[in-house]
Design an enzyme around this catalytic site. Structure first.
Site, PDB file in Angstrom:
ATOM      1  N   PHE A 158      -0.597  -0.434  12.619  1.00 35.21           N
ATOM      2  CA  PHE A 158      -1.517   0.052  11.587  1.00 35.21           C
ATOM      3  C   PHE A 158      -2.053  -1.047  10.663  1.00 35.21           C
ATOM      4  O   PHE A 158      -3.264  -1.124  10.420  1.00 35.21           O
ATOM      5  CB  PHE A 158      -0.849   1.158  10.740  1.00 35.21           C
ATOM      6  CG  PHE A 158      -1.730   1.602   9.607  1.00 35.21           C
ATOM      7  CD1 PHE A 158      -2.805   2.454   9.826  1.00 35.21           C
ATOM      8  CD2 PHE A 158      -1.531   1.133   8.308  1.00 35.21           C
ATOM      9  CE1 PHE A 158      -3.653   2.835   8.792  1.00 35.21           C
ATOM     10  CE2 PHE A 158      -2.371   1.504   7.273  1.00 35.21           C
ATOM     11  CZ  PHE A 158      -3.435   2.361   7.515  1.00 35.21           C
ATOM     12  N   ASN A 159      -1.187  -1.882  10.091  1.00 39.20           N
ATOM     13  CA  ASN A 159      -1.657  -2.842   9.070  1.00 39.20           C
ATOM     14  C   ASN A 159      -2.674  -3.821   9.641  1.00 39.20           C
ATOM     15  O   ASN A 159      -3.618  -4.219   8.945  1.00 39.20           O
ATOM     16  CB  ASN A 159      -0.478  -3.627   8.478  1.00 39.20           C
ATOM     17  CG  ASN A 159       0.397  -2.762   7.588  1.00 39.20           C
ATOM     18  OD1 ASN A 159      -0.037  -1.717   7.105  1.00 39.20           O
ATOM     19  ND2 ASN A 159       1.637  -3.190   7.389  1.00 39.20           N
ATOM     20  N   ASP A 165       0.847  -1.197   0.000  1.00 33.88           N
ATOM     21  CA  ASP A 165       0.000   0.000   0.000  1.00 33.88           C
ATOM     22  C   ASP A 165       0.885   1.250   0.000  1.00 33.88           C
ATOM     23  O   ASP A 165       0.841   2.041   0.929  1.00 33.88           O
ATOM     24  CB  ASP A 165      -0.950   0.002   1.216  1.00 33.88           C
ATOM     25  CG  ASP A 165      -0.228   0.028   2.559  1.00 33.88           C
ATOM     26  OD1 ASP A 165       0.956  -0.377   2.614  1.00 33.88           O
ATOM     27  OD2 ASP A 165      -0.828   0.478   3.559  1.00 33.88           O
ATOM     28  N   ASP A 221       6.856   1.118   1.823  1.00 32.73           N
ATOM     29  CA  ASP A 221       6.480   0.132   0.791  1.00 32.73           C
ATOM     30  C   ASP A 221       7.311   0.349  -0.478  1.00 32.73           C
ATOM     31  O   ASP A 221       7.664  -0.616  -1.168  1.00 32.73           O
ATOM     32  CB  ASP A 221       4.993   0.278   0.420  1.00 32.73           C
ATOM     33  CG  ASP A 221       4.060   0.063   1.589  1.00 32.73           C
ATOM     34  OD1 ASP A 221       3.535  -1.039   1.762  1.00 32.73           O
ATOM     35  OD2 ASP A 221       3.866   1.030   2.355  1.00 32.73           O
ATOM     36  N   HIS A 269       9.824   0.057   8.031  1.00 28.52           N
ATOM     37  CA  HIS A 269       9.199  -1.232   8.341  1.00 28.52           C
ATOM     38  C   HIS A 269       9.246  -2.257   7.199  1.00 28.52           C
ATOM     39  O   HIS A 269       9.712  -3.390   7.373  1.00 28.52           O
ATOM     40  CB  HIS A 269       7.711  -1.020   8.663  1.00 28.52           C
ATOM     41  CG  HIS A 269       7.407   0.057   9.634  1.00 28.52           C
ATOM     42  ND1 HIS A 269       7.429  -0.134  10.991  1.00 28.52           N
ATOM     43  CD2 HIS A 269       7.043   1.357   9.450  1.00 28.52           C
ATOM     44  CE1 HIS A 269       7.084   0.985  11.601  1.00 28.52           C
ATOM     45  NE2 HIS A 269       6.847   1.902  10.697  1.00 28.52           N
ATOM     46  N   ASP A 270       8.670  -1.870   6.048  1.00 28.52           N
ATOM     47  CA  ASP A 270       8.249  -2.880   5.073  1.00 28.52           C
ATOM     48  C   ASP A 270       9.366  -3.691   4.406  1.00 28.52           C
ATOM     49  O   ASP A 270       9.187  -4.890   4.159  1.00 28.52           O
ATOM     50  CB  ASP A 270       7.359  -2.230   4.005  1.00 28.52           C
ATOM     51  CG  ASP A 270       6.030  -1.772   4.587  1.00 28.52           C
ATOM     52  OD1 ASP A 270       5.662  -2.254   5.668  1.00 28.52           O
ATOM     53  OD2 ASP A 270       5.365  -0.929   3.959  1.00 28.52           O
ATOM     54  N   ASN A 296      -2.388   2.797   3.504  1.00 26.90           N
ATOM     55  CA  ASN A 296      -1.826   4.111   3.799  1.00 26.90           C
ATOM     56  C   ASN A 296      -2.630   5.217   3.121  1.00 26.90           C
ATOM     57  O   ASN A 296      -2.707   6.339   3.616  1.00 26.90           O
ATOM     58  CB  ASN A 296      -0.368   4.176   3.338  1.00 26.90           C
ATOM     59  CG  ASN A 296       0.558   3.409   4.256  1.00 26.90           C
ATOM     60  OD1 ASN A 296       0.339   3.368   5.465  1.00 26.90           O
ATOM     61  ND2 ASN A 296       1.588   2.786   3.698  1.00 26.90           N
ATOM     62  N   THR A 317       2.708  -6.063   2.876  1.00 26.27           N
ATOM     63  CA  THR A 317       3.256  -4.948   3.658  1.00 26.27           C
ATOM     64  C   THR A 317       2.199  -3.871   3.883  1.00 26.27           C
ATOM     65  O   THR A 317       2.533  -2.718   4.158  1.00 26.27           O
ATOM     66  CB  THR A 317       4.510  -4.346   2.975  1.00 26.27           C
ATOM     67  OG1 THR A 317       4.127  -3.833   1.694  1.00 26.27           O
ATOM     68  CG2 THR A 317       5.608  -5.374   2.807  1.00 26.27           C
TER      69      THR A 317
HETATM   70  C1  BDR Z   1       3.008  -0.048   8.581  1.00 29.11           C
HETATM   71  O1  BDR Z   1       1.975   0.904   8.366  1.00 29.11           O
HETATM   72  C2  BDR Z   1       2.258   1.718   7.260  1.00 29.11           C
HETATM   73  O2  BDR Z   1       2.130   3.057   7.595  1.00 29.11           O
HETATM   74  C3  BDR Z   1       3.649   1.361   6.794  1.00 29.11           C
HETATM   75  O3  BDR Z   1       3.723   1.367   5.375  1.00 29.11           O
HETATM   76  C4  BDR Z   1       3.887  -0.015   7.352  1.00 29.11           C
HETATM   77  O4  BDR Z   1       3.496  -1.025   6.449  1.00 29.11           O
HETATM   78  C5  BDR Z   1       3.718   0.270   9.875  1.00 29.11           C
HETATM   79  O5  BDR Z   1       2.822   0.228  10.947  1.00 29.11           O
HETATM   80 CA    CA Z   2       2.926  -0.524   4.155  1.00 25.91          CA
END
Ligand code: BDR
Ligand code: CA
Length: 323
Positions: A166-167, A16, A21, A241-242, A43, A126
């Site tokens: 978040f994800n 996303d 990403d 993160h991703d 996102n 991701t």
């Molecule tokens: C995740 O949430 C999104 O904002 C980032 O792309 C990542 O995948 C981190 O919590």
């Molecule tokens: Ca992401």
């Protein structure tokens, strides 16, 4: 690890974009046999995450299909992350207009057919897990064909709420389907991704590459990191993160991990979207279903990001405009 090309896991990246990403796409194009990119709302709304994926595919001349997928979560109301990535999902840089749009709107069909045709493919989500959950539900045989799922999400603490990342928070019902599916799951949660920061030194290293493509990445990193720094009491840059979900497959030697049982909370007033990781040491705990990444060699991981940016830069179609 089953692969199509020796040493390179074959993956579908379900994303996303999103600043991190984008780096996952760049890293996947370097260290995996990338079978395709699928997009999901997360996102930013789906039309924007899909557009952003197409921007990066064009910018680095990536020869893969992009398929857009779920426009909304399975049950929850759609919620985006403009406060982290900006309304476009990729604020901070002037993005080139992609010449080619998405190849289809059937990400779920693409995932199912590609995995059936190429047994041993890994799914690397991701973003919110909506597309993956829909694929598992629509094709009960899917998990017989995939090697596993390496995802970014969850953790022992949250970022969207005190306990939810978040994800997982954005589509907890989909996450519950995936974590409960019996697939071989590797989880890059916040515990490990917050060890991998885009610090000012690292941004300067990218800035020094000074090309149209890497300058776009520098601008994206600056926006992303300044945003993180402004939103935290103390952090030295954005958590990248991703790409760790990609590197966990291609370079598992960079990680320390433990096997745990992980469940997803879908209904708690304060805990919806939490990954409940059973860290008890009593013997009657539930059997592990997830390989939980706990530590990363962040210097080595960053070196691979730089290597991937160099490789992408050599392919990049972005050209300097005349002054
Ligand atoms: C995740 O949430 C999104 O904002 C980032 O792309 C990542 O995948 C981190 O919590
Ligand atoms: Ca992401």
């Amino acid at each position: 690890m089953p692969t199509d090309s020796p040493g390179r896991p074959r993956v579908i990246l379900d994303c996303d974009p999103g600043h991190d990403d984008v780096i996952a796409i760049v890293v996947a194009s370097h260290v995996t046999d990338l079978a395709g990119v699928t997009t999901v709302a997360g996102n930013a709304p789906l039309d924007r995450t899909t557009y952003n994926a197409c921007v990066i595919r064009d910018a680095i001349d990536l020869d893969v299909e992009v398929h857009s997928g779920a426009e909304r979560p399975l049950v929850a109301e759609p919620k985006f992350a403009g406060f982290v990535h900006g309304e476009s999902g990729l604020d901070g840089a002037d993005l080139p207009v992609p010449e080619r749009g998405a190849d289809s709107t059937d990400a779920v069909g693409f995932i199912i057919e590609t995995c059936r045709a190429s047994p041993g493919t890994w799914l690397v989500p991701t973003g919110p897990l909506t597309n993956i959950a829909l694929a598992i539900r629509s094709a009960p045989d899917l998990l017989d064909h995939v090697s596993g799922i390496s995802l970014m999400g969850g953790g022992t603490f949250g970022n969207r709420t005190p306990l939810a990342e978040f994800n997982v928070w954005a589509d907890p019902e989909a996450a519950a389907v995936v974590f409960g599916s019996g697939a071989d799951i590797t989880m890059a949660g916040l515990d490990v991704t917050h060890q991998f920061l885009v610090t000012s030194d690292r941004i300067e290293q990218v800035a020094a590459m000074d090309s149209p493509f890497t300058n776009m990445i520098t601008d994206l990193f600056r926006f992303f990191s300044e945003n993180y720094i402004s939103r935290h009491d103390r952090i030295r840059g954005a958590a990248l993160h991703d790409p760790l979900a990609v590197l966990a497959l291609a370079r598992p030697d960079l990680f320390e991990a433990v096997d745990r049982h992980v469940a997803v909370e879908t209904i708690g007033e304060h805990t919806a979207g939490m990954t409940v990781i059973d860290r008890r040491d009593i013997s009657d705990r539930e059997a592990p279903n997830v390989h939980v990444l706990e530590r990363v060699d962040d210097g080595a991981a960053w070196d691979l990001v730089i290597e991937a940016l160099h490789a992408a830069n050599r392919r990049s179609t972005l050209r300097r405009t005349a002054p």
